[in-house]
Design an enzyme around this catalytic site. Structure first.
Site, short mmCIF file in Angstrom:
data_model
loop_
_atom_site.label_atom_id
_atom_site.label_comp_id
_atom_site.label_asym_id
_atom_site.label_seq_id
_atom_site.Cartn_x
_atom_site.Cartn_y
_atom_site.Cartn_z
N GLN A 74 14.73 15.34 6.52
CA GLN A 74 15.65 14.38 7.14
C GLN A 74 17.02 14.41 6.47
OE1 GLN A 74 13.99 10.42 7.20
NE2 GLN A 74 15.73 9.51 8.27
N LYS B 148 10.90 13.89 12.01
CA LYS B 148 10.15 12.80 12.65
C LYS B 148 9.29 13.27 13.82
CE LYS B 148 12.69 9.25 10.80
NZ LYS B 148 12.19 7.99 10.25
N GLU C 136 6.34 5.05 7.85
CA GLU C 136 7.21 3.92 8.20
C GLU C 136 6.38 2.87 8.93
OE1 GLU C 136 10.72 5.36 10.25
OE2 GLU C 136 11.71 5.77 8.33
N THR D 201 11.56 0.60 10.87
CA THR D 201 10.76 0.19 9.72
C THR D 201 10.98 -1.29 9.39
OG1 THR D 201 11.08 2.41 8.87
CG2 THR D 201 10.18 0.77 7.34
N ARG E 12 24.65 4.55 -0.27
CA ARG E 12 25.99 3.94 -0.31
C ARG E 12 25.87 2.59 -1.00
NH1 ARG E 12 24.89 5.59 4.80
NH2 ARG E 12 24.25 3.47 5.29
N ASP F 49 12.96 5.19 19.16
CA ASP F 49 12.77 4.51 17.89
C ASP F 49 14.03 3.73 17.52
OD1 ASP F 49 11.28 3.71 15.72
OD2 ASP F 49 11.88 5.41 14.47
N GLU G 288 6.01 0.18 11.38
CA GLU G 288 6.75 -0.26 12.55
C GLU G 288 5.83 -0.97 13.55
OE1 GLU G 288 9.55 2.36 14.33
OE2 GLU G 288 9.91 3.50 12.48
N GLU H 90 11.44 3.32 -0.08
CA GLU H 90 11.89 2.06 -0.67
C GLU H 90 11.06 1.68 -1.88
OE1 GLU H 90 12.62 -0.85 2.86
OE2 GLU H 90 11.68 0.96 3.62
N HIS I 176 15.08 -2.98 5.52
CA HIS I 176 14.92 -1.53 5.36
C HIS I 176 16.28 -0.84 5.42
CE1 HIS I 176 13.34 2.55 5.97
NE2 HIS I 176 14.12 2.65 7.03
N ARG J 217 11.21 13.10 4.34
CA ARG J 217 12.52 12.63 3.86
C ARG J 217 13.44 13.76 3.44
NH1 ARG J 217 12.55 7.93 6.29
NH2 ARG J 217 10.91 6.51 5.60
N ASP K 205 5.71 5.74 11.89
CA ASP K 205 6.70 6.78 12.17
C ASP K 205 6.80 7.69 10.94
OD1 ASP K 205 8.81 8.24 13.24
OD2 ASP K 205 10.33 6.80 12.61
N THR L 215 3.32 10.86 15.16
CA THR L 215 3.53 9.41 15.14
C THR L 215 2.18 8.80 15.48
OG1 THR L 215 5.78 9.72 16.01
CG2 THR L 215 4.87 7.49 16.11
MN MN Z 1 11.40 4.98 12.30
#
Ligand code: MN
Length: 437
Positions: free
Chosen positions: A248, A261, A207, A367, A152, A136, A209, A381, A143, A245, A241, A265
């Site tokens: 993660q 993850k 996600e 993504t 950040r 991936d 993709e 998002e 994204h 969260r 995907d 999928t």
């Molecule tokens: Mn991904």
């Protein structure tokens, strides 16, 4: 660009549904996949090509096709397309040409091919090949920037992003074709200063993709140069995907995503070949001020037409919508053209250290979000990290996915003077978790 008679926008098929303006599968597309009649456990999954709302069963149609494609059809084994994929683009093009002629309006082959057609409404799908390895990438810069800002605000993109195509090696055993239903995963969840606890993820996400299937591999210790990269690519699919969260956030440092993850999928059933996508190529550019790629990631052809102009969409149907008979609603739309790195660059980078790709390997693009607010390719998002719910037309709200939610990815290509083509649905459904115990 090398367009030929198979791309001619005026070409029509004797399969009437292939001539509808909004079909994903006009005669100019001809994507290949692995199908059987739904609920027919005794039938093996076998290779087919989509045309309108039908599927050409390639094994059943073999006798109706010219002998020039005998070798291609011999490689189209039930259950897995790896041998066919390994044959490479020239052979794939021969089959495309033969099917284009046999399915075109007025073809004499009609009466021999027609018995080999199966209705897509009666079909179910498997992944088209044995997927040895799944990688991936992270090529969606919008994204990466939006998600980076959540963590950040002053420095959303890490300094390596504009130099190296970021990726990680994923899990192939849990990749499923459209229609995949999977359990909400358990994992370690940690909030605040408390110790982590095992529990079902509370922040389930999708996600958006693009999946890239490898056709021919390369020997260990060799590398694939930019100039040859697309000779190793079979075509593209849609790829969801799915991501937990909260799992993660706790597990991803220092080595990256793991259980967040690896549980599921989902990919769309039809591999849209690079030949079918040829009319929808686009230049690849870098914004002013961004670094130019290192030479091994650069080529004139890549700059001229390395990108793909593919509109990508995410649709949601909740349990309540399904019960009320409401169709899925569109959550977002983006374009694969906006990816920071191209398919060729992903192939060249993946192999530059001597890694051998194998036929049937799958890449995820990362993504794909659009540049505008509201074009996020994930709920992370769209809900600003879970702070602002998305409100659906029926009044339901989502920060993250609820049990029973079905996510459908869709995509199409459109250009003046060309026939619109699409990818078909990539649908997956989140089921309730098992008890944590
Ligand atoms: Mn991904």
């Amino acid at each position: 660009m090398t367009l030929d008679a198979t791309h001619d926008a005026a070409l029509t098929s004797w399969v009437e549904s292939a001539n509808a303006a909004d079909t994903d599968f006009p005669i100019q597309n001809l994507p290949i996949g692995m199908f059987r009649r739904r609920g027919s456990d005794a039938e093996t999954f076998r290779p087919g090509v989509a045309i309108g709302n039908r599927i050409v069963d390639l094994n059943a149609a073999a006798a109706a096709l010219p002998t020039s494609v005998n070798r291609a059809l011999a490689a189209c084994a039930p259950g897995e397309l790896n041998a066919y994929m390994a044959e490479g683009r020239a052979l794939h093009r021969e089959l495309r040409v033969a099917l284009s002629e046999g399915l075109s309006a007025g073809s004499e082959a009609r009466e021999r091919i027609e018995p080999a057609l199966v209705a897509q409404a009666e079909a179910e799908y498997a992944v088209p090949c044995r997927i040895g390895d799944y990688t991936d990438f992270y090529t969606g810069i919008h994204h990466a920037t939006t998600v980076g800002k959540l963590f950040r605000p002053d420095n959303p993109l890490l300094p390596n992003y504009k130099w190296v195509p970021i990726g990680y090696h994923g899990r192939s055993s849990s990749i499923g074709a459209t229609g995949q239903r999977f359990l909400r995963p358990l994992g370690q969840l940690k909030s605040g200063a408390d110790a982590p606890q095992l529990g079902p993820s509370q922040r389930m996400d999708y996600e958006l993709e693009v999946g890239i299937f490898v056709s021919r591999g390369n020997p260990p210790g060799s590398r694939i140069a930019m100039e040859h990269a697309e000779d190793h690519v079979m075509g593209l699919v849609l790829l969801n995907d799915w991501s937990a969260r909260d799992v993660q956030a706790w597990e991803y440092q220092p080595l990256g995503p793991f259980l967040s993850k690896n549980f599921a999928t989902t990919i769309s059933p039809w591999i849209v070949t690079l030949d079918a996508l040829e009319p929808f190529r686009a230049p690849w550019t870098r914004p002013d001020g961004d670094p130019q790629p290192l030479p091994y990631l650069d080529s004139a052809a890549n700059r001229a037409h390395g990108a793909f102009d593919i509109v990508l969409e995410v649709w949601l149907q909740t349990d309540a919508m399904l019960a009320a008979g409401h169709a899925p609603v569109r959550l977002t739309s983006a374009n694969f053209r906006d990816a920071y790195w191209t398919v060729a660059q992903m192939v060249a980078h993946h192999t530059v250290g001597g890694c051998n790709l194998q036929s049937g390997d799958l890449f995820g693009s990362g993504t794909q979000s659009g540049p505008e607010a509201g074009q996020g390719g994930s709920l992370l998002e769209l809900s600003s990290g879970g702070r602002e719910p998305v409100v659906l037309p029926n009044g339901e709200r989502r920060t993250f996915l609820q049990d029973g939610d079905t996510i459908v990815l869709r995509a199409h290509c459109r250009r003046d003077g060309c026939r619109r083509i699409g990818f078909g649905d990539c649908a997956g459904t989140l089921m309730p978790a098992l008890a944590a115990g």
